[in-house]
Design an enzyme around this catalytic site. Structure first.
Site, PDB file in Angstrom:
ATOM      1  NE  ARG A  33      29.228  58.449  -3.806  1.00  0.00           N
ATOM      2  CZ  ARG A  33      28.550  58.296  -2.678  1.00  0.00           C
ATOM      3  NH1 ARG A  33      28.433  59.319  -1.833  1.00  0.00           N
ATOM      4  NH2 ARG A  33      27.997  57.147  -2.390  1.00  0.00           N
TER       5      ARG A  33
ATOM      6  CG  ASP B 280      24.198  52.551   4.916  1.00  0.00           C
ATOM      7  OD1 ASP B 280      23.039  52.466   5.364  1.00  0.00           O
ATOM      8  OD2 ASP B 280      24.570  53.488   4.193  1.00  0.00           O
ATOM      9  CD  GLU B 281      21.979  55.798   7.925  1.00  0.00           C
ATOM     10  OE1 GLU B 281      21.341  56.214   8.920  1.00  0.00           O
ATOM     11  OE2 GLU B 281      21.802  56.225   6.768  1.00  0.00           O
TER      12      GLU B 281
END
Length: 689
Positions: A82, A137-138
């Site tokens: 990133r 992922d949550e």
DNA sequence: CTGGGCATCT
DNA sequence: AGATGCC
């Protein structure tokens, strides 16, 4: 969702930015035990999840920029990447352009991600059962009870402070006194993040707020590996900051377009838009919901997710245009799916095939699907038999469904195929003494849960050490009882199972009752397409016909009827038995064999209406319900395998275990199957490694 | 050159 | 069965 009953008297509109005040001021209608005036909701969001999992599997990857690739897309990447400009959902070309050294890891096989994902959910559940998953992922968590308990037992002498960030505040200590619950929540969130890190090895963000919407929005404000608390006085700030309506969770692309057509672009626009006008466009409930979301109001409960209700495997591709390729792709997908289903342990009652056809315009939203019931004997093979056999027997159903959607005598162009098992039923029987769910919950969970936090109460949720009852063992092996039970269906949607003192707290919207297996209308997949003539069989080369009909290809097993034995090698059907190789991040290629098939085949429903009262046509050969067309498309080895199956099954028909022709309302033999049982396995998802 | 899942509602 | 939404 189901607030339809009480939406009329609401005064949400007036309550603007202060949902908490509005809720607590609800003394107006104190009908009964409502949801608590102020909930404490956590939202956890793991950092670049897929990339993290790959880095855990191979730590060397931590130091280089990696991108998780699915087809031509980099679905996510680590932070090293990133920094060089790579972003989520970036095309491979763009990513490589931004970062030529980008190391690609194929992420099309979700196995490892799924496993890690469930480990996290299970860990959270060991603290409190109210955990709702959102994607892999949550996780949302309702820790209201935990907070209240702690608040009660803490003599208030506590010097509250917030852990982590506080949205739009720079002096975190000052206001803690005004929001003791959220402050406590921030400490719990910190501890849970630490637990996730130490036990599962993953970092992530957390948001602490009074509802799911706000918790989710605030969790992303400080990005990797940090947490943020949102105070009620800052609700309008965070909502107003959203750049566009589609940033509001629950407002997707389509809804945004419709809102835009009404002239609404910003969150503020929606907040101020007359509800009546909104109702005209979306209908009552949805309109109110949208408006509430814009205001930061969200009463939706944290609904324990439990075990998945369906398992599916899919693959997308540029083009598949031959029946043979369809067949091979289906076999490949089914092999993986059946293995997963087997590990799950539940028995699927429904099979669905979904396709996406190519179309220049509107490429993304044309999926079509057909589904059919799965005959019990095949379902049993999936769960407790040979997975190869199961695949072989499912393939004809899949092809049958395929032909319901695609006329293969004309050209077709598919870009995606998905196979799915749903209507998952627990097998297992009984309820036993010691292992029974009841005993588990009454004696273990409840006390354990209490202990968890009381033990750390002193210095306020200190270190994680052994503060909670769940150790690694729990995760790795023993998860079974607890997690299954807690997560599993029957109890799942009801109040938190575990007896926490204030059940009504959740307001339990049992909207989706566990589908009653007895009720499933199985629309019999009947009907032979007009174009499926038995003639096909005759068109086959004579030698092949003979070969297929020859008893030589079937094993005459002792009538003791053990599960079938493969006459032919179908090992190629199992793609990857154990994805376990912890090694490199190789891009597995889709191997393939491919016995081109010519030949014959079966059709579907064992429970056909009037036609053939016997599943098998006389003599050897095919079951009467065999669709020659479908059969003919199968590879010879699969055909042989099926023939072998049929042979063996034949004698079994006489036994009561098999369903008889009259399907009446079915149901009969069902009750034995699964009703009161419990154990199922959710914990398979929490499998260690 | 936009994945591979999942869920809910209609 | 399809639409829609979320990751």
């Amino acid at each position: 969702m189901d607030d339809s009953e009480e939406e009329d008297e609401t005064e949400w509109e007036n309550s603007f930015v202060d949902p908490v005040a509005a809720a607590s001021g609800s003394s107006l209608n104190k009908t009964s035990a409502q949801a608590p005036a102020h909930r404490v909701i956590l939202h956890f969001d793991l950092d670049c999840f897929y990339a993290q999992v790959e880095m855990v599997r191979n730590p060397a990857l931590r130091e280089v920029p990696i991108g998780i690739q699915q087809k031509y897309i980099i679905v996510t990447c680590n932070y090293v990447a990133r920094e060089q400009g790579v972003t989520k959902l970036m095309s491979l070309t763009d990513a490589k352009e931004k970062c030529p050294q980008l190391v690609l890891v194929n992420g099309e096989d979700l196995t490892h991600y799924r496993e890690m994902s469930y480990k996290v959910t299970e860990l959270l559940m060991s603290y409190c059962p109210l955990v709702e998953r959102l994607g892999f992922d949550e996780n949302f968590m309702d820790i209201t009870e935990m907070v209240e308990r702690k608040l009660a037992e803490t003599p208030e002498s506590n010097n509250f402070s917030f852990k982590g960030h506080v949205y739009n505040h720079f002096s975190a200590d000052v206001e803690a006194h005004d929001h003791p619950r959220l402050a406590l929540g921030s400490h719990i969130a910190a501890e849970l993040r630490e637990a996730i890190h130490s036990k599962v090895g993953l970092t992530g963000c957390a948001g602490i707020a009074s509802n799911k919407l706000l918790a989710k929005l605030v969790s992303g404000t400080f990005k990797p590996n940090q947490q943020t608390t949102l105070l009620p006085e800052n609700v309008s700030d965070i909502m107003g900051c959203l750049s566009s309506l589609c940033k509001v969770p629950g407002v997707g692309y389509q809804t945004t377009k419709r809102l835009q057509a009404l002239g609404l672009v910003s969150v503020k626009d929606l907040q101020l838009f007359p509800l009546n006008d909104l109702v005209r466009e979306f209908g009552g409930p949805t309109a109110q919901r949208l408006k509430n979301l814009a205001l930061g109001v969200d009463d939706s409960p944290v609904t324990p997710t439990g075990a998945p209700q369906s398992l599916s495997e899919e693959d997308s591709f540029k083009k598949i245009s031959s029946t043979k390729d369809v067949l091979e792709k289906i076999q490949e997908l089914l092999s993986s799916l059946v293995e997963r289903m087997q590990k799950d342990g539940r028995q699927p009652q429904t099979f669905r095939l979904t396709i996406r056809r190519f179309s220049a315009t509107n490429k993304w939203f044309n999926r079509e699907s057909r589904q059919c019931p799965i005959p019990n004997h095949i379902g049993q093979k999936i769960t407790s038999g040979s997975s190869d056999d199961a695949v072989v027997q499912l393939v004809p159903f899949a092809m049958k469904l395929f032909h319901k959607m695609v006329d293969s005598s004309t050209t077709f162009h598919l870009t995606l195929i998905n196979v799915c098992f749903s209507n998952l039923q627990i097998r297992g029987t009984a309820v036993g003494g010691k292992g029974s769910i009841t005993s588990f919950f009454t004696q273990r969970t409840s006390p354990g849960k209490t202990q968890i936090f009381s033990s750390q109460s002193q210095d306020g949720l200190s270190q994680s050490g052994d503060s909670h009852c769940m150790d690694h063992q729990f995760i790795t092996q023993h998860a079974s009882q607890s997690s299954e039970a807690a997560l599993h269906g029957v109890e799942r949607k009801q109040s938190p199972v575990v007896a926490v003192k204030d059940p009504p707290l959740q307001k339990v919207s049992c909207s989706r009752a566990r589908s009653d297996p007895d009720k499933t209308d199985n629309m019999v997949t009947h009907q032979l397409p007009p174009n499926v003539d038995p003639e096909v069989f005759r068109l086959l080369p004579e030698d092949i016909q003979e070969e297929l009909l020859s008893p030589a290809y079937t094993i005459s097993l002792p009538s003791t009827s053990v599960s079938s034995v493969s006459v032919v090698d179908v090992s190629h059907l199992t793609k990857n038995k154990y994805p376990q190789s912890s090694t490199d991040s190789d891009l597995t290629t889709a191997n393939h064999q491919s016995p081109a098939g010519t030949t014959v085949f079966p059709g579907e429903n064992i429970m056909e209406e009037g036609r053939l009262s016997f599943p098998w046509s006389s003599d050897c050969e095919f079951p009467g319900n065999v669709d020659p067309k479908v059969f003919s498309e199968l590879p010879p080895d699969v055909q042989r395998e099926l023939m072998s199956e049929w042979k063996q099954q034949k004698p079994a028909l006489k036994t009561p275990s098999c369903r008889k022709p009259g399907r009446s309302l079915m149901t009969k033999d069902r009750k034995a199957a699964g009703k009161g049982s419990q154990a199922n396995n959710l914990f398979k998802y929490f499998k260690p490694s």
